[in-house]
Design an enzyme around this catalytic site. Structure first.
Site, mmCIF file in Angstrom:
data_model
loop_
_atom_site.group_PDB
_atom_site.id
_atom_site.type_symbol
_atom_site.label_atom_id
_atom_site.label_comp_id
_atom_site.label_asym_id
_atom_site.label_seq_id
_atom_site.Cartn_x
_atom_site.Cartn_y
_atom_site.Cartn_z
ATOM 1 N N GLU A 193 -3.467 11.460 -10.222
ATOM 2 C CA GLU A 193 -3.510 11.419 -11.677
ATOM 3 C C GLU A 193 -4.608 10.456 -12.106
ATOM 4 O O GLU A 193 -4.708 9.345 -11.592
ATOM 5 C CB GLU A 193 -2.166 10.938 -12.226
ATOM 6 N N GLU A 251 -3.542 3.574 2.212
ATOM 7 C CA GLU A 251 -3.790 3.624 3.656
ATOM 8 C C GLU A 251 -3.921 5.081 4.057
ATOM 9 O O GLU A 251 -2.973 5.860 3.941
ATOM 10 C CB GLU A 251 -2.620 2.990 4.411
ATOM 11 N N HIS A 259 2.635 11.419 -6.824
ATOM 12 C CA HIS A 259 1.188 11.357 -6.975
ATOM 13 C C HIS A 259 0.695 9.915 -6.941
ATOM 14 O O HIS A 259 1.473 8.982 -7.102
ATOM 15 C CB HIS A 259 0.745 12.035 -8.274
ATOM 16 N N HIS A 301 0.822 -1.202 0.000
ATOM 17 C CA HIS A 301 0.000 0.000 0.000
ATOM 18 C C HIS A 301 0.861 1.258 0.000
ATOM 19 O O HIS A 301 2.062 1.193 0.206
ATOM 20 C CB HIS A 301 -0.938 0.025 1.214
#
Length: 139
Positions: free
Chosen positions: A117, A55, A74, A5
């Site tokens: 994005e 997370e 990003h 994550h």
């Protein structure tokens, strides 16, 4: 090795869940409340990639300014219809910082200033009002 994550600190859980879940379409996969540590972890994922999570970390008593540092980069998501996704986010009050003028790529920022994005699955032809919409701010 397995990717797990990406962690993003958030200031307002409700505002962040509105952006990521209602705006982007992610779903909450699990939540951990740690009273001793005074934090909450909320894991989100897209239906197509349930193993690649975000997370959201909320520190209960933190007043720190997360700033707008760009060293993070990003998050990126492939979407089925970039115009519909951007319109939904716009209707929810979010600024589309880099509109999808080319029918393929856009950028928006979360309530905690994380750049997100959006990439069109495939390619859509340029379409107004997006094709002539200028950039706004930074992403």
């Amino acid at each position: 090795m397995k990717y797990l994550h990406t962690m993003v600190r958030v200031r307002d859980v409700d505002a962040s869940l509105r952006f990521y879940c209602e705006g982007l379409g992610l779903r909450e996969t699990r939540r951990i409340e740690n009273a001793a540590g005074r934090f909450t972890l909320i894991f989100l994922a897209a239906d197509e990639t349930p193993g690649a999570e975000i997370e959201l970390t909320y520190n209960w008593d933190a007043d720190e300014d997360h700033g707008s540092a760009r060293n993070f980069g990003h998050l990126a998501f492939r979407v089925a219809d970039i115009y519909a996704t951007c319109q939904r986010l716009l209707d929810m009050g979010y600024t589309i910082n880099r509109p999808p003028r080319d029918g393929h790529m856009a950028f928006v920022r979360s309530p905690d200033l994380i750049s997100v994005e959006l990439l069109q699955d495939g390619h859509l032809p340029p379409q107004e009002p997006w094709a002539s919409m200028p950039n706004t701010g930074v992403w």
